[in-house]
Write a protein that holds these residues in place. Structure first.
Motif, mmCIF file in Angstrom:
data_model
loop_
_atom_site.group_PDB
_atom_site.id
_atom_site.type_symbol
_atom_site.label_atom_id
_atom_site.label_comp_id
_atom_site.label_asym_id
_atom_site.label_seq_id
_atom_site.Cartn_x
_atom_site.Cartn_y
_atom_site.Cartn_z
ATOM 1 N N ASP A 64 6.778 1.525 20.999
ATOM 2 C CA ASP A 64 8.023 2.033 21.564
ATOM 3 C C ASP A 64 8.527 3.131 20.629
ATOM 4 N N ILE A 65 8.152 4.361 20.930
ATOM 5 C CA ILE A 65 8.410 5.512 20.064
ATOM 6 C C ILE A 65 9.596 6.294 20.614
ATOM 7 N N PRO A 66 10.486 6.804 19.785
ATOM 8 C CA PRO A 66 10.524 6.681 18.329
ATOM 9 C C PRO A 66 11.131 5.357 17.878
ATOM 10 N N TYR A 67 10.707 4.913 16.697
ATOM 11 C CA TYR A 67 11.366 3.756 16.097
ATOM 12 C C TYR A 67 12.001 4.098 14.751
ATOM 13 N N LEU A 68 11.867 5.348 14.321
ATOM 14 C CA LEU A 68 12.639 5.867 13.188
ATOM 15 C C LEU A 68 13.601 6.918 13.712
ATOM 16 N N THR A 69 14.760 7.026 13.060
ATOM 17 C CA THR A 69 15.769 8.001 13.485
ATOM 18 C C THR A 69 16.237 8.797 12.279
ATOM 19 N N ALA A 70 16.113 10.118 12.362
ATOM 20 C CA ALA A 70 16.596 10.987 11.287
ATOM 21 C C ALA A 70 18.115 11.105 11.348
ATOM 22 N N ASP A 71 18.717 11.337 10.206
ATOM 23 C CA ASP A 71 20.163 11.503 10.116
ATOM 24 C C ASP A 71 20.604 12.717 10.935
ATOM 25 N N SER A 72 21.570 12.515 11.817
ATOM 26 C CA SER A 72 21.966 13.581 12.746
ATOM 27 C C SER A 72 22.553 14.785 12.017
ATOM 28 N N GLY A 73 23.293 14.545 10.938
ATOM 29 C CA GLY A 73 23.852 15.660 10.183
ATOM 30 C C GLY A 73 22.769 16.495 9.523
ATOM 31 N N LEU A 74 21.760 15.840 8.958
ATOM 32 C CA LEU A 74 20.649 16.569 8.352
ATOM 33 C C LEU A 74 19.854 17.321 9.408
ATOM 34 N N HIS A 89 2.231 9.874 9.797
ATOM 35 C CA HIS A 89 2.865 8.656 10.294
ATOM 36 C C HIS A 89 4.357 8.881 10.561
ATOM 37 N N LEU A 90 4.993 9.635 9.688
ATOM 38 C CA LEU A 90 6.414 9.907 9.859
ATOM 39 C C LEU A 90 6.660 10.660 11.159
ATOM 40 N N ALA A 91 5.882 11.710 11.401
ATOM 41 C CA ALA A 91 6.048 12.472 12.641
ATOM 42 C C ALA A 91 5.790 11.591 13.856
ATOM 43 N N GLN A 121 0.835 -1.199 0.000
ATOM 44 C CA GLN A 121 0.000 0.000 0.000
ATOM 45 C C GLN A 121 0.869 1.247 0.000
ATOM 46 N N GLY A 122 0.549 2.264 0.804
ATOM 47 C CA GLY A 122 1.214 3.555 0.676
ATOM 48 C C GLY A 122 2.412 3.722 1.590
ATOM 49 N N PHE A 123 3.083 4.873 1.429
ATOM 50 C CA PHE A 123 4.239 5.172 2.277
ATOM 51 C C PHE A 123 3.859 5.155 3.752
ATOM 52 N N GLY A 124 2.703 5.741 4.077
ATOM 53 C CA GLY A 124 2.291 5.785 5.469
ATOM 54 C C GLY A 124 2.103 4.415 6.079
ATOM 55 N N ASP A 125 1.570 3.476 5.284
ATOM 56 C CA ASP A 125 1.390 2.109 5.775
ATOM 57 C C ASP A 125 2.734 1.467 6.084
ATOM 58 N N ASN A 126 3.718 1.689 5.207
ATOM 59 C CA ASN A 126 5.057 1.146 5.443
ATOM 60 C C ASN A 126 5.658 1.724 6.715
ATOM 61 N N ILE A 127 5.493 3.027 6.915
ATOM 62 C CA ILE A 127 6.047 3.672 8.107
ATOM 63 C C ILE A 127 5.353 3.154 9.361
ATOM 64 N N GLN A 128 4.047 2.961 9.301
ATOM 65 C CA GLN A 128 3.315 2.513 10.480
ATOM 66 C C GLN A 128 3.662 1.089 10.879
ATOM 67 N N MET A 150 3.710 -6.915 4.904
ATOM 68 C CA MET A 150 3.905 -6.101 6.097
ATOM 69 C C MET A 150 2.631 -5.943 6.922
ATOM 70 N N MET A 151 1.485 -5.749 6.242
ATOM 71 C CA MET A 151 0.264 -5.475 6.980
ATOM 72 C C MET A 151 -0.405 -6.743 7.506
ATOM 73 N N SER A 152 0.214 -7.905 7.276
ATOM 74 C CA SER A 152 -0.245 -9.135 7.921
ATOM 75 C C SER A 152 0.383 -9.318 9.294
ATOM 76 N N LEU A 153 1.412 -8.554 9.606
ATOM 77 C CA LEU A 153 2.124 -8.748 10.870
ATOM 78 C C LEU A 153 1.263 -8.475 12.101
ATOM 79 N N PRO A 154 0.410 -7.437 12.119
ATOM 80 C CA PRO A 154 -0.456 -7.290 13.302
ATOM 81 C C PRO A 154 -1.314 -8.526 13.567
ATOM 82 N N TYR A 155 -1.811 -9.152 12.502
ATOM 83 C CA TYR A 155 -2.610 -10.371 12.651
ATOM 84 C C TYR A 155 -1.753 -11.519 13.172
ATOM 85 N N LEU A 156 -0.575 -11.707 12.590
ATOM 86 C CA LEU A 156 0.274 -12.826 12.977
ATOM 87 C C LEU A 156 0.769 -12.703 14.415
ATOM 88 N N PHE A 157 0.892 -11.469 14.900
ATOM 89 C CA PHE A 157 1.325 -11.271 16.283
ATOM 90 C C PHE A 157 0.143 -11.160 17.250
#
Length: 336
Positions: free
Chosen positions: A162-172, A275-277, A86-93, A145-152
């Motif tokens: 457990d937030i955050p689980y994404l990390t922005a590049d420190s230099g950027l 989702h990114l934020a 699906q979309g970018f947001g789904d992948n991020i979530q 990817m979106m089957s994982l909530p069901y499988l777990f």
């Protein structure tokens, strides 16, 4: 029953009759249309019933699995490719499930669209990222990817948050903080539109006009984070000096993530930057229509998926103006 139960159910949803829509879906399950089961599942998920909703959500269209599919069995170092869908947001979530999958004994690889790999590589549990068009050795298993909530066996109480689980590049991040340091007051990022090619975009994207009511809030400076066709709504407008368009410099999700780290707050419609934020743990206020996507649930102003999110919901039939008005009042209290 209508010859088209999906259309009939949607009419009930538009009328605010979710119980009536659910009754239509239940009555139509015997017709053999997987979309009916999928829609019933989404309605159950919207109401927080993950136990019954997630199995039905498996009837959605899914990416093709070429090899062996992981179905929850024990692992001992095998490579499992999580196939983004699906979309970018789904992948991020849903990439958050890489960590519990790794804890099950997997070496986790993630497949995703180009431009997202750098960020997803920072997720705990991810060993490798494969963007569209890149090659990798055949994995031992694959899983959508979106089957994982069901499988777990996910419930509202067990969502991995457990937030955050994404990390922005420190230099950027340092670069963006330096760039935005000259602006005073509360720094607020704005996103008002999603992918206009999605047929339900009209239900989730307010557009720029309702957001204009925010721009006279004293003590705040606003930054457009808008990308895609909706960014064209800025063209030809006379906007106050406290509205700065960052869009042209947000060349990928890594840049957008770093810019968000330099802001105090993100205000977004239901689209990937929300989702990114949330995945970055940044404060994010999400603007939702009266009938939102299932992940935002009903009748609550918080999200179990994103603890840093606050939800602003439009009432049925009231349009976008009133909900942005309530958000403006909250922003006034925030800067006051």
């Amino acid at each position: 029953m209508s010859a088209d139960p999906l259309a009939a159910a949607f009419e009930r949803i538009e009328a605010g009759d979710l119980a009536g829509a659910m009754a239509i879906y239940r009555a139509a399950q015997g017709l053999g249309d997987p979309r009916v089961k999928m829609c019933l599942g989404q309605l159950l998920l919207l109401q927080g019933d993950y136990r019954r909703g997630l199995p039905l959500a498996e009837y959605r269209p899914q990416p093709d699995i070429a090899g062996r599919r992981w179905r929850g069995q024990p692992l001992a170092g095998e490579t499992v490719l999580i196939r983004g869908e699906q979309g970018f947001g789904d992948n991020i979530q849903f990439v958050r499930y890489a960590a519990p999958l790794a804890a099950r004994g997997a070496r986790v690889a993630v497949g995703c669209s180009a431009g997202l790999g750098g960020l997803l590589a920072t997720v705990p549990g991810v060993s490798a990222v494969v963007e569209t068009g890149q090659a990798m050795a055949p994995p031992d298993f694959e899983v959508p990817m979106m089957s994982l909530p069901y499988l777990f066996g996910t419930t509202l109480q067990t969502i991995p948050a457990d937030i955050p689980y994404l990390t922005a590049d420190s230099g950027l991040v340092a670069s963006w903080r330096n760039r935005l340091a000259a602006y005073s007051g509360l720094k607020v990022g704005l996103v008002w539109g999603g992918n206009s090619e999605v047929d339900y975009d009209w239900r989730r994207s307010p557009g720029l006009d309702p957001y204009l009511a925010l721009l006279d809030v004293p003590g705040a400076t606003f930054f457009s984070l808008q990308k895609g066709p909706a960014a064209a709504q800025l063209a030809g407008r006379s906007l106050p000096g406290r509205m700065i368009d960052l869009g042209p410099d947000l060349t990928d999700f890594g840049q957008t993530a770093a810019a968000m780290e330099a802001l105090d707050l993100v205000v977004s419609s239901c689209t990937s930057p929300a989702h990114l934020a949330g995945a970055l743990g940044r404060p994010v206020w999400v603007v939702l229509g009266a009938f939102p996507d299932w992940r935002w649930l009903l009748d609550r102003d918080d999200s179990p998926w994103y603890p840093s999110a606050r939800l602003f919901r439009a009432g049925r039939g009231e349009g976008w103006g009133p909900v942005l008005g309530r958000l403006r009042d909250a922003l006034l209290r925030r800067v006051g």
